[in-house]
Design an enzyme around this catalytic site. Sequence first.
Site, PDB file in Angstrom:
ATOM      1  CE  LYS A  13      -2.050  -0.511   3.965  1.00 44.92           C
ATOM      2  NZ  LYS A  13      -1.420  -1.727   4.458  1.00 44.92           N
ATOM      3  NE  ARG A  88      -3.298  -0.577  10.361  1.00 47.25           N
ATOM      4  CZ  ARG A  88      -2.205   0.018   9.922  1.00 47.25           C
ATOM      5  NH1 ARG A  88      -2.251   1.135   9.267  1.00 47.25           N
ATOM      6  NH2 ARG A  88      -1.029  -0.525  10.153  1.00 47.25           N
ATOM      7  NE  ARG A 122       8.601  -3.364   5.367  1.00 46.57           N
ATOM      8  CZ  ARG A 122       7.351  -2.939   5.458  1.00 46.57           C
ATOM      9  NH1 ARG A 122       6.722  -2.478   4.393  1.00 46.57           N
ATOM     10  NH2 ARG A 122       6.697  -3.004   6.598  1.00 46.57           N
ATOM     11  NE  ARG A 155       7.827  -0.564   9.449  1.00 45.24           N
ATOM     12  CZ  ARG A 155       6.637  -0.422   8.859  1.00 45.24           C
ATOM     13  NH1 ARG A 155       6.560   0.067   7.636  1.00 45.24           N
ATOM     14  NH2 ARG A 155       5.528  -0.768   9.475  1.00 45.24           N
ATOM     15  NE  ARG A 166       2.972  -4.529  11.109  1.00 45.20           N
ATOM     16  CZ  ARG A 166       3.825  -4.315  10.109  1.00 45.20           C
ATOM     17  NH1 ARG A 166       5.021  -4.890  10.129  1.00 45.20           N
ATOM     18  NH2 ARG A 166       3.487  -3.552   9.109  1.00 45.20           N
TER      19      ARG A 166
END
Length: 209
Positions: A13, A88, A122, A155, A166
């Site tokens: 996104k 959210r 990532r 991260r 998550r």
Amino acid sequence: MRIVFIGPPGAGKGTQAKLAARSLGIPHISTGDMLRAAVAKGTAAGKDAATYMNAGKLVPDPVVLRMLEDRLKECDVAPGFILDGYPRNVDQAEALSTLTPVDRVVYFQIRLEDLLERLVERRVCPKCNSVYNLRSHPPQKAGFCDNDATPLEQRPDDRKEVVEARFRTYEEQTAPLIDHYTQKGLLVKVTAWGDPAAIQTRVLEVLRA
Ligand code: AMP
């Protein structure tokens, strides 16, 4: 064009929102980026937010709403915006509707199984925010940013156990927004698997339709 992007963590996104915002000439507003900036500043609110983010949980609604309300008052938002990461949950969607109308909600459709690896691999540059993937898009020199040679970081919320949390948060709280916005006639779906440039073409198609 007042646009909302929703989808699971790691669906792309953020990358797609940046590109589409540039094409359409409207700002990209990411509540995740705003929260990470507050965490980096080390403010009391930032420290508090970090405890939720690093556990894979949502930061309390009033904190994020206050931040978003201030951002939506800025003048660059007048021609529209792409909102990435808000709402959210259904309460946030109701709160958003009191701040601004929404013209379209783009849902990034992707299988959750495909995402775990994408997130865990990532790496980001803390200086210029470039995003890499150790497998599919590695930096030229392992561990360093191609643009500015800054050491890359993971991260804190991309660690495996936090990513799993998550996903749980997404399924329990965010996925109900798909029905919510379908019922309002605002939802458009985009297949979010494959080449980022091809995904961008699909995103712009549904936005211009
Ligand atoms: P993101 O970059 O959108 O994946 O957001 C990173 C983290 O910031 C999330 O896992 C949440 O902890 C927090 N966050 C971002 N947006 C929101 C929101 N709208 N409401 C609550 N927490 C949020």
